[in-house]
Design a protein around this motif. Structure first.
Motif, mmCIF file in Angstrom:
data_model
loop_
_atom_site.group_PDB
_atom_site.id
_atom_site.type_symbol
_atom_site.label_atom_id
_atom_site.label_comp_id
_atom_site.label_asym_id
_atom_site.label_seq_id
_atom_site.Cartn_x
_atom_site.Cartn_y
_atom_site.Cartn_z
ATOM 1 N N ARG A 50 -2.676 -7.299 16.409
ATOM 2 C CA ARG A 50 -4.171 -6.911 15.971
ATOM 3 C C ARG A 50 -4.741 -7.329 16.341
ATOM 4 O O ARG A 50 -4.606 -8.021 17.764
ATOM 5 C CB ARG A 50 -4.220 -8.331 13.445
ATOM 6 C CG ARG A 50 -4.327 -9.983 14.397
ATOM 7 C CD ARG A 50 -3.816 -10.658 13.911
ATOM 8 N NE ARG A 50 -2.723 -10.183 13.239
ATOM 9 C CZ ARG A 50 -3.035 -9.808 11.270
ATOM 10 N NH1 ARG A 50 -4.178 -10.285 11.030
ATOM 11 N NH2 ARG A 50 -1.663 -9.307 10.673
ATOM 12 N N THR A 86 8.353 5.502 7.094
ATOM 13 C CA THR A 86 8.422 5.440 8.558
ATOM 14 C C THR A 86 10.176 5.605 8.992
ATOM 15 O O THR A 86 9.954 5.918 9.867
ATOM 16 C CB THR A 86 8.194 4.076 8.660
ATOM 17 O OG1 THR A 86 9.242 2.640 8.239
ATOM 18 C CG2 THR A 86 6.845 3.571 8.305
ATOM 19 N N GLU A 115 -7.024 -5.209 8.639
ATOM 20 C CA GLU A 115 -6.106 -4.507 7.440
ATOM 21 C C GLU A 115 -5.234 -4.086 7.727
ATOM 22 O O GLU A 115 -4.915 -3.301 8.935
ATOM 23 C CB GLU A 115 -7.408 -4.227 7.427
ATOM 24 C CG GLU A 115 -7.175 -3.123 5.961
ATOM 25 C CD GLU A 115 -8.617 -2.313 5.640
ATOM 26 O OE1 GLU A 115 -8.483 -1.503 5.560
ATOM 27 O OE2 GLU A 115 -9.405 -2.650 6.118
ATOM 28 N N GLU A 116 -4.152 -4.326 7.474
ATOM 29 C CA GLU A 116 -2.292 -4.349 8.396
ATOM 30 C C GLU A 116 -2.734 -3.141 7.371
ATOM 31 O O GLU A 116 -2.667 -2.959 6.509
ATOM 32 C CB GLU A 116 -1.782 -5.301 7.940
ATOM 33 C CG GLU A 116 -1.913 -6.384 8.712
ATOM 34 C CD GLU A 116 -1.331 -7.670 7.952
ATOM 35 O OE1 GLU A 116 -0.153 -7.650 7.155
ATOM 36 O OE2 GLU A 116 -0.940 -8.822 8.896
ATOM 37 N N PRO A 117 -1.912 -2.180 8.750
ATOM 38 C CA PRO A 117 -1.248 -1.051 7.762
ATOM 39 C C PRO A 117 -0.410 -0.482 6.843
ATOM 40 O O PRO A 117 -0.447 0.571 5.794
ATOM 41 C CB PRO A 117 -1.414 0.042 9.046
ATOM 42 C CG PRO A 117 -0.269 -1.248 9.537
ATOM 43 C CD PRO A 117 -1.472 -2.354 9.817
#
Length: 201
Positions: A50, A86, A115-117
């Motif tokens: 981050r 992924t 805000e994590e993907p």
């Protein structure tokens, strides 16, 4: 003139725990057998990368204050799985997932929040991304190699490592700059009591 955001200048932060040897070396060797652009040391990510919202040292101090609430705990690795989106192969967590979740959620707040993907899921990456046409044979190879391990799949999480990537660094270029050793509950209790005594004297 547009001002450059301070977070861009400060770079990015991630927190991980490395897997101790001999299991760690075995997992590192396993990752080298599988497709992937890089082969970092075997680790579980606790706080995904981050951008920093404050200077690096201040961020580490924030992390220390939060990690001081946690004691060492045991984690057991489980079976090989694949993230469908992924095509990354990973080892699932059989035991120890709850404290990893609690640690992540406690850290991912205020100045360290991002805000994590992806939704946080404790795991250990072993390879990928893998091309769809290669996925099945690569997964079978990973499973057979993992099942051949003579090492216990369990280990103690007791040291958290802080990784930093400068704003000018290439993608994936991380530097190990900080570590924090979790304290057993009895040690934390006695330490807090000593601090309390000092404050009232």
């Amino acid at each position: 003139m547009t001002k450059t955001p301070e977070s861009v200048l400060w770079g990015s932060l991630a927190l991980v725990c490395y897997i101790p040897d001999p299991l760690g070396s075995f997992l590192h060797s396993l990752r080298k057998l599988l497709p992937g652009e890089e082969h970092p040391l075997a680790h579980i990510t606790i706080l995904p990368p981050r951008p920093l919202k404050l200077p690096l040292q201040a961020a580490f101090q924030k992390a220390e204050a939060i990690l001081d609430r946690f004691s060492p705990f045991e984690v057991h690795l489980s079976d090989v799985h694949c993230f469908p989106g992924t095509k990354v192969l990973y080892l699932d967590i059989a035991d120890g997932g709850e404290p990893l979740h609690e640690m992540h959620d406690a850290l991912n707040r205020d100045d360290l929040e991002h805000e994590e993907p992806f939704e946080f899921r404790p795991h250990l990456t072993i390879g990928g991304p893998v091309a769809p046409e290669e996925l099945e044979p690569v997964k079978i190879l990973a499973e057979k190699t993992w099942q051949s391990s003579q090492h216990s799949p369990g280990f103690i999480v007791e040291e958290i490592i802080g990784l930093w990537s400068p704003a000018s660094a290439a993608v994936g270029d991380w530097q190990r700059l900080w570590n924090y050793r979790l304290k057993p509950s009895a040690e934390r209790t006695s330490s807090n009591a000593a601090v309390g005594t000092s404050r009232t004297s």
